[in-house]
Design an enzyme around this catalytic site. Sequence first.
Site, PDB file in Angstrom:
ATOM      1  N   ARG A  46     -19.674 -11.349   7.058  1.00 17.46           N
ATOM      2  CA  ARG A  46     -19.151 -10.885   5.769  1.00 17.46           C
ATOM      3  C   ARG A  46     -20.077  -9.804   5.213  1.00 17.46           C
ATOM      4  O   ARG A  46     -19.641  -8.809   4.667  1.00 17.46           O
ATOM      5  CB  ARG A  46     -19.012 -12.046   4.771  1.00 17.46           C
ATOM      6  CG  ARG A  46     -18.562 -11.540   3.421  1.00 17.46           C
ATOM      7  CD  ARG A  46     -18.121 -12.573   2.382  1.00 17.46           C
ATOM      8  NE  ARG A  46     -18.495 -13.937   2.595  1.00 17.46           N
ATOM      9  CZ  ARG A  46     -19.697 -14.468   2.320  1.00 17.46           C
ATOM     10  NH1 ARG A  46     -20.666 -13.725   1.805  1.00 17.46           N
ATOM     11  NH2 ARG A  46     -19.936 -15.736   2.553  1.00 17.46           N
ATOM     12  N   TYR A  98      -0.843   5.923  -8.164  1.00 20.24           N
ATOM     13  CA  TYR A  98      -0.237   5.072  -7.136  1.00 20.24           C
ATOM     14  C   TYR A  98       0.157   3.726  -7.776  1.00 20.24           C
ATOM     15  O   TYR A  98      -0.632   3.134  -8.521  1.00 20.24           O
ATOM     16  CB  TYR A  98      -1.255   4.865  -6.007  1.00 20.24           C
ATOM     17  CG  TYR A  98      -0.815   3.889  -4.959  1.00 20.24           C
ATOM     18  CD1 TYR A  98       0.150   4.244  -4.024  1.00 20.24           C
ATOM     19  CD2 TYR A  98      -1.346   2.611  -4.891  1.00 20.24           C
ATOM     20  CE1 TYR A  98       0.568   3.357  -3.047  1.00 20.24           C
ATOM     21  CE2 TYR A  98      -0.942   1.706  -3.920  1.00 20.24           C
ATOM     22  CZ  TYR A  98       0.020   2.091  -3.003  1.00 20.24           C
ATOM     23  OH  TYR A  98       0.427   1.202  -2.051  1.00 20.24           O
TER      24      TYR A  98
HETATM   25  C1  LIG Z   1      -1.650   3.194  -0.143  1.00 24.67           C
HETATM   26  C2  LIG Z   1      -2.462   3.703  -1.274  1.00 24.67           C
HETATM   27  C3  LIG Z   1      -3.372   2.869  -1.947  1.00 24.67           C
HETATM   28  C4  LIG Z   1      -3.537   1.406  -1.616  1.00 24.67           C
HETATM   29  O1  LIG Z   1      -4.055   1.220  -0.348  1.00 24.67           O
HETATM   30  P1  LIG Z   1      -3.705  -0.069   0.570  1.00 24.67           P
HETATM   31  O2  LIG Z   1      -4.455   0.216   1.818  1.00 24.67           O
HETATM   32  O3  LIG Z   1      -2.214  -0.095   0.737  1.00 24.67           O
HETATM   33  O4  LIG Z   1      -4.195  -1.263  -0.179  1.00 24.67           O
HETATM   34  C5  LIG Z   1      -4.118   3.427  -2.979  1.00 24.67           C
HETATM   35  N1  LIG Z   1      -3.967   4.712  -3.343  1.00 24.67           N
HETATM   36  C6  LIG Z   1      -3.098   5.535  -2.719  1.00 24.67           C
HETATM   37  C7  LIG Z   1      -2.988   6.953  -3.167  1.00 24.67           C
HETATM   38  C8  LIG Z   1      -2.309   5.061  -1.672  1.00 24.67           C
HETATM   39  O5  LIG Z   1      -1.434   5.883  -1.079  1.00 24.67           O
END
Ligand SMILES: *Cc1c(COP(=O)(O)O)cnc(C)c1O
Length: 379
Positions: A46, A98
């Site tokens: 971890r 996002y």
């Molecule tokens: C996909 C995405 C995230 C989140 O990432 P995950 O790997 O799906 O948890 C955050 N910010 C942006 C701009 C993304 O496209």
Amino acid sequence: MKFGTKAIHAGVRPDPSTGAIMTPVYQTSTYVQPSPGQHQGYEYSRTHNPTRTALQKNLAALENAKHGLCFASGLAAIDAVLKTLRPGDEVVSTNDLYGGTYRLFTKIFEPYDIRFHFVGMGDPAAVEAAMNERTKMVWVETPTNPTMRIIDIAAMSTLAQKYQALLVVDNTFASPYLQNPIDFGAGIVMHSITKYIGGHSDVVMGALCCNDDDLAEKLAFIQNSCGAVCGPQDAFLVLRGIKTLHLRMQRHCENGKAIAQFLKDHPKVNHLYWPGLESHPNHAVAQRQMRDFGGMIAFDLHENQREKAFQILERTKLFSLAESLGGVESLIGHPASMTHASIPKADRENIGVVDSLIRLSVGIEDEEDLIEDLRQALN
Ligand SMILES: *Cc1c(COP(=O)(O)O)cnc(C)c1O
């Protein structure tokens, strides 16, 4: 060292026990100690794992940062950043964030008494109006999803410094190949590795990069204490993916340009969102802070109806209808019913997410085939 050389060599070295050129998958949870407390830097996976360490060093090099940290997902990385805050602290963020980040901010951290302000970051005065002595963080995402607005990282850095706030940039849409936010004053760069960096639609992972030693120690403490780390197999896959990041990005950009040019002149297309267009409202900022303009494109239709968009979404053969982005294969999506479905219609239309808006993640196939696919679907 230049980008392509770093992508292939930074952080990795032949395995000392066998000379294996590829960093092995250290599929182990623990490490044998000859005597209590005597170890080679690894005690428990971890906290540290050699495959993860190699990836973290490589990512730091790509972002011109001293430190890199990997997490189980992009959201786990964002979660770790927010855990540096305390009740009463405030965050100023862009208003077309996002969706998953917005949900984490408002549904998980707001109840812990952290306050978020969402503003249009095209106007520094509007950002400053939301700042005060409790502002501890400025959260930028650029290019934004899905209308590819470009936020001026250097301008946000100046503001953040004035209020002694930490500037965090979600660099997922650009990738380190197109943009290095730390060079423009960001304190932390965040990535959803799931997208361009992984690049093969086979891993979910996140990362943080920073230069400040104290901040890196704090984030590593959170990474270990909360435990949302990535596994060694995934770290291996991403290390492998990164070796072609520069080549993939080059092709994403070339294909993006060709498709933007095709769509620009298409009679059914109304607005076209791609930062490489001279008519894009933030084109000058994009030219200043990005090396090229990427393969993320959005457009809407003169006939602004959901059914018209759905017909196109159902007809493409090479562009697959799916969530996510940044992989070698081209994807097509409908933000209003997919990523932005939970946002009220009036709010999403304010940021351009109308019913006919279509988003493309242009892959690295041959441009003639991709254009032909769009041509037949639009007709
Ligand atoms: C996909 C995405 C995230 C989140 O990432 P995950 O790997 O799906 O948890 C955050 N910010 C942006 C701009 C993304 O496209």
